[in-house]
Design a protein around this motif. Structure first.
Motif, PDB file in Angstrom:
ATOM      1  N   ILE A 104     -12.860   4.563  -6.891  1.00 57.07           N
ATOM      2  CA  ILE A 104     -12.196   5.804  -7.324  1.00 57.07           C
ATOM      3  C   ILE A 104     -11.015   6.139  -6.430  1.00 57.07           C
ATOM      4  N   LYS A 105     -10.095   6.907  -7.017  1.00 60.79           N
ATOM      5  CA  LYS A 105      -8.922   7.359  -6.264  1.00 60.79           C
ATOM      6  C   LYS A 105      -9.238   8.739  -5.691  1.00 60.79           C
ATOM      7  N   LEU A 106      -9.184   8.856  -4.382  1.00 65.68           N
ATOM      8  CA  LEU A 106      -9.412  10.146  -3.730  1.00 65.68           C
ATOM      9  C   LEU A 106      -8.299  11.090  -4.178  1.00 65.68           C
ATOM     10  N   PRO A 117      -2.384  14.943   4.821  1.00 72.54           N
ATOM     11  CA  PRO A 117      -2.354  14.109   3.609  1.00 72.54           C
ATOM     12  C   PRO A 117      -3.663  13.329   3.475  1.00 72.54           C
ATOM     13  N   LYS A 118      -4.175  13.241   2.252  1.00 71.42           N
ATOM     14  CA  LYS A 118      -5.531  12.717   2.050  1.00 71.42           C
ATOM     15  C   LYS A 118      -5.722  11.287   2.571  1.00 71.42           C
ATOM     16  N   GLN A 119      -4.663  10.506   2.628  1.00 66.40           N
ATOM     17  CA  GLN A 119      -4.791   9.135   3.143  1.00 66.40           C
ATOM     18  C   GLN A 119      -5.145   9.114   4.627  1.00 66.40           C
ATOM     19  N   VAL A 166       0.843  -1.206   0.000  1.00 68.44           N
ATOM     20  CA  VAL A 166       0.000   0.000   0.000  1.00 68.44           C
ATOM     21  C   VAL A 166       0.876   1.254   0.000  1.00 68.44           C
ATOM     22  N   PRO A 167       1.056   1.885  -1.160  1.00 70.89           N
ATOM     23  CA  PRO A 167       1.804   3.151  -1.206  1.00 70.89           C
ATOM     24  C   PRO A 167       0.983   4.254  -0.541  1.00 70.89           C
ATOM     25  N   ALA A 168       1.545   4.845   0.512  1.00 72.72           N
ATOM     26  CA  ALA A 168       0.825   5.863   1.307  1.00 72.72           C
ATOM     27  C   ALA A 168       1.761   6.998   1.708  1.00 72.72           C
ATOM     28  N   ALA A 169       2.716   7.316   0.835  1.00 70.44           N
ATOM     29  CA  ALA A 169       3.724   8.330   1.176  1.00 70.44           C
ATOM     30  C   ALA A 169       3.521   9.639   0.433  1.00 70.44           C
ATOM     31  N   GLY A 170       2.344   9.802  -0.189  1.00 74.03           N
ATOM     32  CA  GLY A 170       2.078  11.034  -0.929  1.00 74.03           C
ATOM     33  C   GLY A 170       1.713  12.192  -0.019  1.00 74.03           C
ATOM     34  N   VAL A 171       1.751  13.403  -0.575  1.00 80.77           N
ATOM     35  CA  VAL A 171       1.427  14.609   0.208  1.00 80.77           C
ATOM     36  C   VAL A 171       0.025  15.136  -0.095  1.00 80.77           C
ATOM     37  N   GLY A 172      -0.603  14.624  -1.131  1.00 80.72           N
ATOM     38  CA  GLY A 172      -1.958  15.064  -1.467  1.00 80.72           C
ATOM     39  C   GLY A 172      -2.032  16.495  -1.968  1.00 80.72           C
ATOM     40  N   ARG A 173      -1.101  16.858  -2.851  1.00 85.71           N
ATOM     41  CA  ARG A 173      -1.027  18.252  -3.354  1.00 85.71           C
ATOM     42  C   ARG A 173      -2.350  18.697  -3.975  1.00 85.71           C
ATOM     43  N   ARG A 174      -2.965  17.834  -4.802  1.00 87.33           N
ATOM     44  CA  ARG A 174      -4.212  18.208  -5.486  1.00 87.33           C
ATOM     45  C   ARG A 174      -5.393  18.295  -4.513  1.00 87.33           C
ATOM     46  N   MET A 175      -5.315  17.612  -3.404  1.00 94.08           N
ATOM     47  CA  MET A 175      -6.380  17.675  -2.395  1.00 94.08           C
ATOM     48  C   MET A 175      -6.249  18.958  -1.589  1.00 94.08           C
ATOM     49  N   GLN A 219       8.864   4.411  -6.399  1.00 98.67           N
ATOM     50  CA  GLN A 219       9.934   4.127  -5.438  1.00 98.67           C
ATOM     51  C   GLN A 219       9.343   3.650  -4.115  1.00 98.67           C
ATOM     52  N   SER A 220       8.226   4.231  -3.720  1.00 97.19           N
ATOM     53  CA  SER A 220       7.551   3.765  -2.503  1.00 97.19           C
ATOM     54  C   SER A 220       7.184   2.291  -2.627  1.00 97.19           C
ATOM     55  N   VAL A 221       6.644   1.924  -3.795  1.00 93.97           N
ATOM     56  CA  VAL A 221       6.269   0.529  -4.026  1.00 93.97           C
ATOM     57  C   VAL A 221       7.512  -0.359  -4.018  1.00 93.97           C
ATOM     58  N   GLY A 223       8.621   5.350   2.406  1.00 90.67           N
ATOM     59  CA  GLY A 223       8.298   5.599   1.007  1.00 90.67           C
ATOM     60  C   GLY A 223       9.379   6.411   0.323  1.00 90.67           C
ATOM     61  N   GLY A 224       9.189   6.653  -0.964  1.00 90.82           N
ATOM     62  CA  GLY A 224      10.170   7.396  -1.748  1.00 90.82           C
ATOM     63  C   GLY A 224       9.580   8.656  -2.341  1.00 90.82           C
ATOM     64  N   ALA A 225      10.379   9.340  -3.142  1.00 93.35           N
ATOM     65  CA  ALA A 225       9.953  10.622  -3.721  1.00 93.35           C
ATOM     66  C   ALA A 225       8.843  10.431  -4.751  1.00 93.35           C
TER      67      ALA A 225
HETATM   68  N1  LIG Z   1       5.919   9.498  -3.476  1.00 93.98           N
HETATM   69  C1  LIG Z   1       4.701   8.929  -3.374  1.00 93.98           C
HETATM   70  C2  LIG Z   1       3.564   9.505  -4.030  1.00 93.98           C
HETATM   71  C3  LIG Z   1       2.323   8.899  -3.882  1.00 93.98           C
HETATM   72  N2  LIG Z   1       2.231   7.777  -3.121  1.00 93.98           N
HETATM   73  C4  LIG Z   1       0.933   7.144  -2.937  1.00 93.98           C
HETATM   74  O1  LIG Z   1       0.410   6.719  -4.188  1.00 93.98           O
HETATM   75  C5  LIG Z   1      -1.032   6.732  -4.124  1.00 93.98           C
HETATM   76  C6  LIG Z   1      -1.651   7.399  -5.358  1.00 93.98           C
HETATM   77  O2  LIG Z   1      -0.984   8.599  -5.583  1.00 93.98           O
HETATM   78  P1  LIG Z   1      -1.719  10.043  -5.700  1.00 93.98           P
HETATM   79  O3  LIG Z   1      -3.204   9.927  -5.784  1.00 93.98           O
HETATM   80  O4  LIG Z   1      -1.015  10.790  -6.758  1.00 93.98           O
HETATM   81  O5  LIG Z   1      -1.396  10.658  -4.258  1.00 93.98           O
HETATM   82  P2  LIG Z   1      -0.509  11.949  -3.969  1.00 93.98           P
HETATM   83  O6  LIG Z   1       0.819  11.840  -4.653  1.00 93.98           O
HETATM   84  O7  LIG Z   1      -0.519  12.149  -2.477  1.00 93.98           O
HETATM   85  O8  LIG Z   1      -1.398  13.104  -4.645  1.00 93.98           O
HETATM   86  P3  LIG Z   1      -0.849  14.435  -5.372  1.00 93.98           P
HETATM   87  O9  LIG Z   1      -0.274  13.970  -6.696  1.00 93.98           O
HETATM   88  O10 LIG Z   1      -2.114  15.249  -5.547  1.00 93.98           O
HETATM   89  O11 LIG Z   1       0.165  15.062  -4.464  1.00 93.98           O
HETATM   90  C7  LIG Z   1      -1.417   7.442  -2.833  1.00 93.98           C
HETATM   91  O12 LIG Z   1      -1.873   6.497  -1.888  1.00 93.98           O
HETATM   92  C8  LIG Z   1      -0.114   8.095  -2.387  1.00 93.98           C
HETATM   93  O13 LIG Z   1      -0.018   8.201  -0.959  1.00 93.98           O
HETATM   94  C9  LIG Z   1       3.349   7.208  -2.491  1.00 93.98           C
HETATM   95  O14 LIG Z   1       3.239   6.179  -1.796  1.00 93.98           O
HETATM   96  N3  LIG Z   1       4.566   7.793  -2.641  1.00 93.98           N
END
Ligand SMILES: Nc1ccn([C@@H]2O[C@H](COP(=O)(O)OP(=O)(O)OP(=O)(O)O)[C@@H](O)[C@H]2O)c(=O)n1
Ligand SMILES: C[C@](O)(CO)[C@H](O)COP(=O)(O)O
Length: 239
Positions: free
Chosen positions: A215-217, A25-27, A11-20, A86-88, A80-82
């Motif tokens: 759907i993807k939040l 972070p949206k997760q 489960v990749p969960a390292a995003g920042v949720g820029r678009r949200m 990479q996170s996966v 996670g990664g950048a």
């Molecule tokens: N470096 C990153 C970027 C994203 N993700 C994860 O990949 C999934 C789908 O990515 P996305 O919807 O693009 O999430 P974000 O990158 O957080 O959104 P945004 O592009 O709006 O910042 C999310 O669970 C996010 O946490 C991750 O693990 N590592």
């Protein structure tokens, strides 16, 4: 079924949720009292063939430990990664180093909380019958338009024949996916899903039709939609 035949969720969960937007972070946003990531993990772990999960979180993540989430199957955390890929890969490397690594992985976005048991069952059956694995996807139903950069006018209509929206989970052999991602990232290739890495390595993953409700939040407007879907799924399960 041996442990090695089991499937492990990634489960990749390292995003920042820029678009949200917003500070959280949206997760980790709350949906009906539970964080998004809890809904997504529960949707995976409830499946009898899923043995456990490994979650990739940001090095700056202060939310995961504060949630103090408990599960009845193993859930481990890696850094996670950048980029999502990479996170996966970091999670796959952790699984690879286990004493008995799983043969198959089910990679699922932490921000897709509405995936259904039926989708998982169908994906696992098809993906594991083919060495190339497979992914949930939804056929494009609308006419597609392309715009020129910076101009909100139609430049052309895109033929949608054979076009699908890639969803998650995506299910692949651990060894093959890890090698494909290592190769793609090592070559500086931007890949936005696991299937693309497998395609670049010469595989042809199976397309398994998923639900439009999976759907993807991504944007703020998605929050109320996801809450409605989750409520409808609960109502269905109570009938
Ligand atoms: N470096 C990153 C970027 C994203 N993700 C994860 O990949 C999934 C789908 O990515 P996305 O919807 O693009 O999430 P974000 O990158 O957080 O959104 P945004 O592009 O709006 O910042 C999310 O669970 C996010 O946490 C991750 O693990 N590592
Ligand atoms: C993996 C994915 O969900 C497939 O549609 C999608 O690519 C993830 O979103 P991102 O914005 O590309 O990280």
């Amino acid at each position: 079924m041996t442990h090695a035949d089991h499937v492990y969720a990634v489960v990749p969960a390292a995003g920042v949720g820029r678009r949200m937007g917003g500070p959280t972070p949206k997760q980790y946003l709350s949906l009906d009292g539970s964080p998004v990531i809890r809904w997504s993990l529960d949707a995976l772990l409830v499946h009898p063939e899923v043995r456990g999960a490994v979650v990739a979180i940001s090095p700056d993540d202060d939310w995961w430990s504060a949630l103090n989430l408990g599960f009845d199957k193993p859930v481990d955390v890696v850094q996670g990664g950048a980029e999502r890929a990479q996170s996966v890969l970091n999670a796959l490397n952790w699984l690879h180093d286990l004493p008995t690594p799983p043969s198959w992985v089910l990679v699922h976005d932490a921000v897709r909380p509405c995936v259904s048991p039926d989708e998982l069952t169908r994906l696992l059956a098809v993906a594991r019958a083919a060495d190339d694995g497979g992914l949930l996807a939804s056929p494009v139903r609308d006419t597609l338009k392309r715009q020129n950069p910076g101009v909100e006018r139609v430049s052309s209509t895109v033929d949608r024949t054979g076009l699908w929206h890639a969803l998650t989970p995506q299910c692949f052999p651990l060894v093959r996916l890890r090698a494909a991602l290592q190769e793609a990232l090592g070559a500086g290739q931007q890949v936005t899903d696991e299937a693309q890495a497998m395609e670049l390595a010469g595989y042809r993953p199976a397309l398994v039709e998923g639900s439009r409700l999976n759907i993807k939040l991504t944007y703020p407007a998605d929050l109320s939609l996801v809450e409605c879907i989750l409520q409808a799924q609960r109502d269905d399960s109570n009938t």
